[in-house]
Design an enzyme around this catalytic site. Structure first.
Site, PDB file in Angstrom:
ATOM      1  N   HIS A 147       0.852  -1.196   0.000  1.00  0.00           N
ATOM      2  CA  HIS A 147       0.000   0.000   0.000  1.00  0.00           C
ATOM      3  C   HIS A 147       0.888   1.248   0.000  1.00  0.00           C
ATOM      4  O   HIS A 147       2.088   1.167   0.269  1.00  0.00           O
ATOM      5  CB  HIS A 147      -0.889   0.026   1.255  1.00  0.00           C
ATOM      6  CG  HIS A 147      -0.101   0.173   2.522  1.00  0.00           C
ATOM      7  ND1 HIS A 147       0.602  -0.868   3.085  1.00  0.00           N
ATOM      8  CD2 HIS A 147       0.146   1.251   3.308  1.00  0.00           C
ATOM      9  CE1 HIS A 147       1.235  -0.452   4.166  1.00  0.00           C
ATOM     10  NE2 HIS A 147       0.984   0.838   4.326  1.00  0.00           N
ATOM     11  N   ASP A 164       0.879   5.076   1.987  1.00  0.00           N
ATOM     12  CA  ASP A 164       0.208   5.738   3.105  1.00  0.00           C
ATOM     13  C   ASP A 164      -0.588   6.917   2.549  1.00  0.00           C
ATOM     14  O   ASP A 164      -0.075   7.693   1.741  1.00  0.00           O
ATOM     15  CB  ASP A 164       1.232   6.224   4.147  1.00  0.00           C
ATOM     16  CG  ASP A 164       1.894   5.061   4.868  1.00  0.00           C
ATOM     17  OD1 ASP A 164       1.396   3.918   4.766  1.00  0.00           O
ATOM     18  OD2 ASP A 164       2.914   5.291   5.545  1.00  0.00           O
ATOM     19  N   HIS A 174       4.768   0.154  -0.145  1.00  0.00           N
ATOM     20  CA  HIS A 174       5.563  -0.640   0.792  1.00  0.00           C
ATOM     21  C   HIS A 174       4.699  -1.757   1.366  1.00  0.00           C
ATOM     22  O   HIS A 174       3.470  -1.738   1.226  1.00  0.00           O
ATOM     23  CB  HIS A 174       6.161   0.248   1.881  1.00  0.00           C
ATOM     24  CG  HIS A 174       5.173   1.117   2.597  1.00  0.00           C
ATOM     25  ND1 HIS A 174       4.670   2.285   2.061  1.00  0.00           N
ATOM     26  CD2 HIS A 174       4.570   0.981   3.800  1.00  0.00           C
ATOM     27  CE1 HIS A 174       3.824   2.839   2.907  1.00  0.00           C
ATOM     28  NE2 HIS A 174       3.731   2.057   3.973  1.00  0.00           N
ATOM     29  N   ARG A 208       7.656  -8.359  13.966  1.00  0.00           N
ATOM     30  CA  ARG A 208       8.051  -6.951  13.992  1.00  0.00           C
ATOM     31  C   ARG A 208       6.980  -6.138  14.715  1.00  0.00           C
ATOM     32  O   ARG A 208       5.781  -6.325  14.491  1.00  0.00           O
ATOM     33  CB  ARG A 208       8.187  -6.456  12.550  1.00  0.00           C
ATOM     34  CG  ARG A 208       8.460  -4.980  12.386  1.00  0.00           C
ATOM     35  CD  ARG A 208       8.513  -4.651  10.899  1.00  0.00           C
ATOM     36  NE  ARG A 208       8.454  -3.227  10.649  1.00  0.00           N
ATOM     37  CZ  ARG A 208       9.515  -2.432  10.651  1.00  0.00           C
ATOM     38  NH1 ARG A 208      10.704  -2.923  10.909  1.00  0.00           N
ATOM     39  NH2 ARG A 208       9.385  -1.150  10.400  1.00  0.00           N
TER      40      ARG A 208
HETATM   41  O1  LIG Z   1       4.765  -1.886  10.445  1.00  0.00           O
HETATM   42  C1  LIG Z   1       5.452  -1.257   9.647  1.00  0.00           C
HETATM   43  O2  LIG Z   1       6.670  -1.236   9.659  1.00  0.00           O
HETATM   44  C2  LIG Z   1       4.766  -0.417   8.581  1.00  0.00           C
HETATM   45  C3  LIG Z   1       3.261  -0.436   8.671  1.00  0.00           C
HETATM   46  C4  LIG Z   1       2.666   0.416   7.621  1.00  0.00           C
HETATM   47  O3  LIG Z   1       3.163   0.508   6.539  1.00  0.00           O
HETATM   48  C5  LIG Z   1       1.449   1.180   7.885  1.00  0.00           C
HETATM   49  O4  LIG Z   1       0.852   1.045   8.951  1.00  0.00           O
HETATM   50  O5  LIG Z   1       1.023   1.970   7.020  1.00  0.00           O
HETATM   51 FE   LIG Z   2       2.251   2.098   5.451  1.00  0.00          FE
END
Ligand SMILES: O=C(O)CCC(=O)C(=O)O
Ligand SMILES: [Fe+2]
Length: 197
Positions: free
Chosen positions: A66, A68, A123, A130
């Site tokens: 996606h 952001d 990304h 994680r």
């Molecule tokens: O958890 C992550 O490192 C990224 C999460 C992410 O891309 C988001 O929440 O938009």
């Molecule tokens: Fe994200």
């Protein structure tokens, strides 16, 4: 914006400003003056470790590809890698994990506000135990998203039709996560690659 972050994190405005002054564009473009009240959102993610053997040796995705949507995302993670950026040629590059650093990600709104100068990259997150905390700095619902005139060169055309943040959100609800959610607002087909300057 620094007030918003300071309020949510319970840190001084000076510290919040330090976070935000890292990317050189915010002060130089005066975007903070151009946009009025912000909406902020904090999320905490945990992508559990999943044995890749259970997926035929392929990577198991913890958070699907996606971009952001907001203006800027400020991310901190634990020592675990997993965040990957789409290089648009079929390959992915991993963002090194460093719990002492912030990772700044350009959102769709900042791509529009800078008329494509800054890119909101696709990304994803691999399932890898994680943990990350992300602050999403977004516009207010009624904010019109378009590049400020001081940023535009003579004769430069806006790549996107003007829209409000609430119009973007309504449109985004009708898209899939992995879609280019700016596409409905493009004036003509926009070809933005990571290598454009
Ligand atoms: O958890 C992550 O490192 C990224 C999460 C992410 O891309 C988001 O929440 O938009
Ligand atoms: Fe994200």
């Amino acid at each position: 914006m620094q007030k918003c972050i300071a309020g949510i994190h319970n840190i001084s405005e000076e510290d919040a400003m330090l976070i935000l002054s890292s990317p050189p564009f915010l002060s130089s473009l005066s975007l903070t003056k151009t946009l009025t009240p912000y909406s902020g959102l904090i999320t905490i993610h945990h992508s559990p470790l999943i044995n890749n053997n259970t997926n035929g040796g392929n990577n198991v995705i913890g958070f699907w590809v996606h971009t952001d949507p907001q203006i800027l995302s400020v991310l901190r993670s634990n020592y675990t890698s997993g965040l990957q950026i789409d290089l648009t040629d079929g390959s992915w590059i991993s963002v090194p994990s460093d719990p002492s650093s912030f990772f700044f990600n350009v959102g769709d709104s900042l791509q529009v506000l800078t008329n494509g100068r800054f890119k909101s990259v696709k990304h994803r997150v691999l399932a890898n135990s994680r943990v990350s905390m992300i602050y999403f700095a977004g516009p207010s619902l009624t904010q019109r998203i378009s590049p400020p005139s001081f940023l535009m060169n003579n004769e430069e055309e806006c790549l996107y039709k003007e829209f409000t943040w609430s119009e973007y959100k309504i449109s985004a609800y009708n898209c899939r996560l992995s879609d280019n959610r700016l596409q409905p607002f493009e004036r003509k087909a926009v070809n933005i690659s990571l290598n454009d300057s």
